[in-house]
Design a protein around this motif. Structure first.
Motif, PDB file in Angstrom:
ATOM      1  N   ASP A 136       0.683  -1.106   0.035  1.00  0.00           N
ATOM      2  CA  ASP A 136       0.232   0.108   0.071  1.00  0.00           C
ATOM      3  C   ASP A 136       1.122   1.117   0.030  1.00  0.00           C
ATOM      4  O   ASP A 136       1.758   1.334   0.461  1.00  0.00           O
ATOM      5  CB  ASP A 136      -1.018  -0.156   1.056  1.00  0.00           C
ATOM      6  N   PRO A 137       0.322   2.196  -0.342  1.00  0.00           N
ATOM      7  CA  PRO A 137       1.447   3.388  -0.686  1.00  0.00           C
ATOM      8  C   PRO A 137       2.269   4.118   1.238  1.00  0.00           C
ATOM      9  O   PRO A 137       0.960   3.746   1.653  1.00  0.00           O
ATOM     10  CB  PRO A 137       0.123   5.149  -0.829  1.00  0.00           C
ATOM     11  N   LYS A 138       3.077   4.627   1.435  1.00  0.00           N
ATOM     12  CA  LYS A 138       3.337   4.987   2.535  1.00  0.00           C
ATOM     13  C   LYS A 138       2.895   6.278   2.845  1.00  0.00           C
ATOM     14  O   LYS A 138       2.185   6.774   2.306  1.00  0.00           O
ATOM     15  CB  LYS A 138       4.913   5.150   2.342  1.00  0.00           C
ATOM     16  N   GLY A 139       2.918   6.382   4.070  1.00  0.00           N
ATOM     17  CA  GLY A 139       2.335   7.251   4.649  1.00  0.00           C
ATOM     18  C   GLY A 139       0.679   7.171   4.993  1.00  0.00           C
ATOM     19  O   GLY A 139      -0.395   5.875   5.178  1.00  0.00           O
ATOM     20  N   ASN A 140       0.207   8.678   4.910  1.00  0.00           N
ATOM     21  CA  ASN A 140      -1.226   8.701   4.427  1.00  0.00           C
ATOM     22  C   ASN A 140      -1.640   8.674   3.075  1.00  0.00           C
ATOM     23  O   ASN A 140      -1.815   8.468   1.914  1.00  0.00           O
ATOM     24  CB  ASN A 140      -1.599   9.586   5.188  1.00  0.00           C
ATOM     25  N   PRO A 141      -2.875   7.093   2.953  1.00  0.00           N
ATOM     26  CA  PRO A 141      -2.655   6.895   1.608  1.00  0.00           C
ATOM     27  C   PRO A 141      -3.767   8.002   1.010  1.00  0.00           C
ATOM     28  O   PRO A 141      -4.347   7.345  -0.461  1.00  0.00           O
ATOM     29  CB  PRO A 141      -3.245   5.124   1.792  1.00  0.00           C
ATOM     30  N   ASP A 142      -4.934   7.859   2.280  1.00  0.00           N
ATOM     31  CA  ASP A 142      -5.473   9.091   1.300  1.00  0.00           C
ATOM     32  C   ASP A 142      -5.047  10.380   0.339  1.00  0.00           C
ATOM     33  O   ASP A 142      -5.260  10.820  -0.415  1.00  0.00           O
ATOM     34  CB  ASP A 142      -6.585   9.972   2.596  1.00  0.00           C
ATOM     35  N   TYR A 143      -3.841  11.038   0.432  1.00  0.00           N
ATOM     36  CA  TYR A 143      -3.250  12.135   0.132  1.00  0.00           C
ATOM     37  C   TYR A 143      -1.808  11.176  -0.231  1.00  0.00           C
ATOM     38  O   TYR A 143      -2.089  11.855  -1.885  1.00  0.00           O
ATOM     39  CB  TYR A 143      -2.204  12.163   1.417  1.00  0.00           C
ATOM     40  N   SER A 144      -1.441   9.648  -0.553  1.00  0.00           N
ATOM     41  CA  SER A 144      -0.547   9.678  -1.065  1.00  0.00           C
ATOM     42  C   SER A 144      -1.629   9.240  -2.420  1.00  0.00           C
ATOM     43  O   SER A 144      -0.645   9.250  -3.783  1.00  0.00           O
ATOM     44  CB  SER A 144      -0.024   8.731  -0.629  1.00  0.00           C
ATOM     45  N   VAL A 145      -2.529   9.006  -2.827  1.00  0.00           N
ATOM     46  CA  VAL A 145      -2.934   8.343  -3.765  1.00  0.00           C
ATOM     47  C   VAL A 145      -3.751  10.136  -4.374  1.00  0.00           C
ATOM     48  O   VAL A 145      -4.846  10.129  -3.872  1.00  0.00           O
ATOM     49  CB  VAL A 145      -4.432   7.389  -4.076  1.00  0.00           C
ATOM     50  N   ARG A 146      -3.153   9.565  -5.886  1.00  0.00           N
ATOM     51  CA  ARG A 146      -3.294  11.088  -6.414  1.00  0.00           C
ATOM     52  C   ARG A 146      -3.152  11.363  -7.914  1.00  0.00           C
ATOM     53  O   ARG A 146      -3.350  10.597  -8.396  1.00  0.00           O
ATOM     54  CB  ARG A 146      -2.519  12.689  -5.781  1.00  0.00           C
ATOM     55  N   THR A 147      -4.292  12.763  -8.672  1.00  0.00           N
ATOM     56  CA  THR A 147      -3.958  12.771  -9.725  1.00  0.00           C
ATOM     57  C   THR A 147      -2.849  12.848 -10.457  1.00  0.00           C
ATOM     58  O   THR A 147      -2.464  14.078  -9.760  1.00  0.00           O
ATOM     59  CB  THR A 147      -5.894  13.546 -10.634  1.00  0.00           C
ATOM     60  N   GLU A 148      -2.558  12.707 -11.427  1.00  0.00           N
ATOM     61  CA  GLU A 148      -1.180  12.866 -12.079  1.00  0.00           C
ATOM     62  C   GLU A 148      -1.260  13.936 -13.634  1.00  0.00           C
ATOM     63  O   GLU A 148      -2.185  13.254 -14.457  1.00  0.00           O
ATOM     64  CB  GLU A 148       0.047  11.827 -12.605  1.00  0.00           C
ATOM     65  N   PHE A 149      -1.212  14.547 -13.541  1.00  0.00           N
ATOM     66  CA  PHE A 149      -0.980  15.641 -15.588  1.00  0.00           C
ATOM     67  C   PHE A 149      -0.652  14.666 -16.023  1.00  0.00           C
ATOM     68  O   PHE A 149       1.066  14.635 -15.866  1.00  0.00           O
ATOM     69  CB  PHE A 149      -1.292  16.599 -14.745  1.00  0.00           C
ATOM     70  N   ILE A 150      -0.230  14.369 -17.453  1.00  0.00           N
ATOM     71  CA  ILE A 150       1.140  14.014 -18.589  1.00  0.00           C
ATOM     72  C   ILE A 150       0.552  14.558 -19.172  1.00  0.00           C
ATOM     73  O   ILE A 150      -1.168  14.825 -19.897  1.00  0.00           O
ATOM     74  CB  ILE A 150       0.357  12.619 -18.574  1.00  0.00           C
ATOM     75  N   SER A 151       1.257  14.807 -19.952  1.00  0.00           N
ATOM     76  CA  SER A 151       0.942  15.751 -21.586  1.00  0.00           C
ATOM     77  C   SER A 151       1.022  14.803 -22.727  1.00  0.00           C
ATOM     78  O   SER A 151       0.863  13.418 -22.144  1.00  0.00           O
ATOM     79  CB  SER A 151       2.733  16.103 -21.629  1.00  0.00           C
ATOM     80  N   ASP A 152       0.236  15.083 -23.449  1.00  0.00           N
ATOM     81  CA  ASP A 152      -0.080  14.527 -24.465  1.00  0.00           C
ATOM     82  C   ASP A 152       0.643  13.261 -25.173  1.00  0.00           C
ATOM     83  O   ASP A 152       0.131  12.321 -25.919  1.00  0.00           O
ATOM     84  CB  ASP A 152      -0.714  15.017 -25.895  1.00  0.00           C
ATOM     85  N   GLU A 153       1.975  13.177 -25.510  1.00  0.00           N
ATOM     86  CA  GLU A 153       2.768  12.348 -25.985  1.00  0.00           C
ATOM     87  C   GLU A 153       2.904  11.627 -24.663  1.00  0.00           C
ATOM     88  O   GLU A 153       2.660  10.558 -25.474  1.00  0.00           O
ATOM     89  CB  GLU A 153       4.128  13.162 -25.843  1.00  0.00           C
ATOM     90  N   GLY A 154       2.796  11.747 -23.476  1.00  0.00           N
ATOM     91  CA  GLY A 154       2.805  10.736 -22.084  1.00  0.00           C
ATOM     92  C   GLY A 154       1.061   9.905 -22.756  1.00  0.00           C
ATOM     93  O   GLY A 154       1.159   9.042 -22.163  1.00  0.00           O
ATOM     94  N   LEU A 155       0.809  10.676 -22.816  1.00  0.00           N
ATOM     95  CA  LEU A 155      -0.819   9.930 -23.121  1.00  0.00           C
ATOM     96  C   LEU A 155      -0.748   8.826 -24.066  1.00  0.00           C
ATOM     97  O   LEU A 155      -0.932   7.993 -23.280  1.00  0.00           O
ATOM     98  CB  LEU A 155      -2.057  11.001 -22.713  1.00  0.00           C
ATOM     99  N   ASN A 156      -0.387   9.422 -25.277  1.00  0.00           N
ATOM    100  CA  ASN A 156      -0.219   7.890 -25.887  1.00  0.00           C
ATOM    101  C   ASN A 156       0.763   7.339 -25.823  1.00  0.00           C
ATOM    102  O   ASN A 156       0.713   6.163 -26.984  1.00  0.00           O
ATOM    103  CB  ASN A 156       0.299   8.978 -27.679  1.00  0.00           C
TER     104      ASN A 156
END
Length: 130
Positions: free
Chosen positions: A10-30
């Motif tokens: 499981d994520p270290k520390g506070n799992p409610d805070y550690s699970v997060r949204t990451e933003f990626i570029s269009d190239e990364g999404l491809n």
């Protein structure tokens, strides 16, 4: 004799805070879409026989693939330290780096920033991200 079992980390520390949204570029999404085609029925992108990869398995594969394509290997944890240092060196405030790393406390982010990486690591990371 007991049967072996597999434990997912499981994520270290506070799992409610550690699970997060990451933003990626269009190239990364491809790139992620291409990776997903290798595992079309999996819930997650990085799975093996229907199970999520552990950090250890991910790092073993990452090392194998880096060697195969001829780029320097940095463990996923080393990438986190290097990325945090690069952001901080680019004058991004620690408070703005904190949510990117999924830390519930600023102290932990400052620990990452305080663990200065070698210039060699930053040069390798820049080469990989170029």
């Amino acid at each position: 004799m007991s049967q072996p079992c597999r434990v997912l980390k499981d994520p270290k520390g506070n799992p409610d805070y550690s699970v997060r949204t990451e933003f990626i570029s269009d190239e990364g999404l491809n790139i992620l879409r291409k990776i997903k085609t290798l595992n079309p029925t999996g819930k997650l992108i990085y799975m093996h026989y229907g199970r999520p990869l552990t950090t250890d398995t991910f790092n073993r594969r990452l090392k194998k693939y880096c060697n195969k394509v001829g780029i320097p290997y940095l463990s996923s944890h080393k990438i986190r330290f290097t990325g945090a240092s690069m952001l901080y060196d680019a004058r991004v405030k620690a408070i703005d780096i904190q949510p990117l790393l999924g830390h519930s406390t600023l102290t932990m982010t400052e620990h990452y920033i305080g663990q200065r990486v070698q210039d060699n690591d930053i040069q390798q990371m820049s080469k990989i991200l170029a």
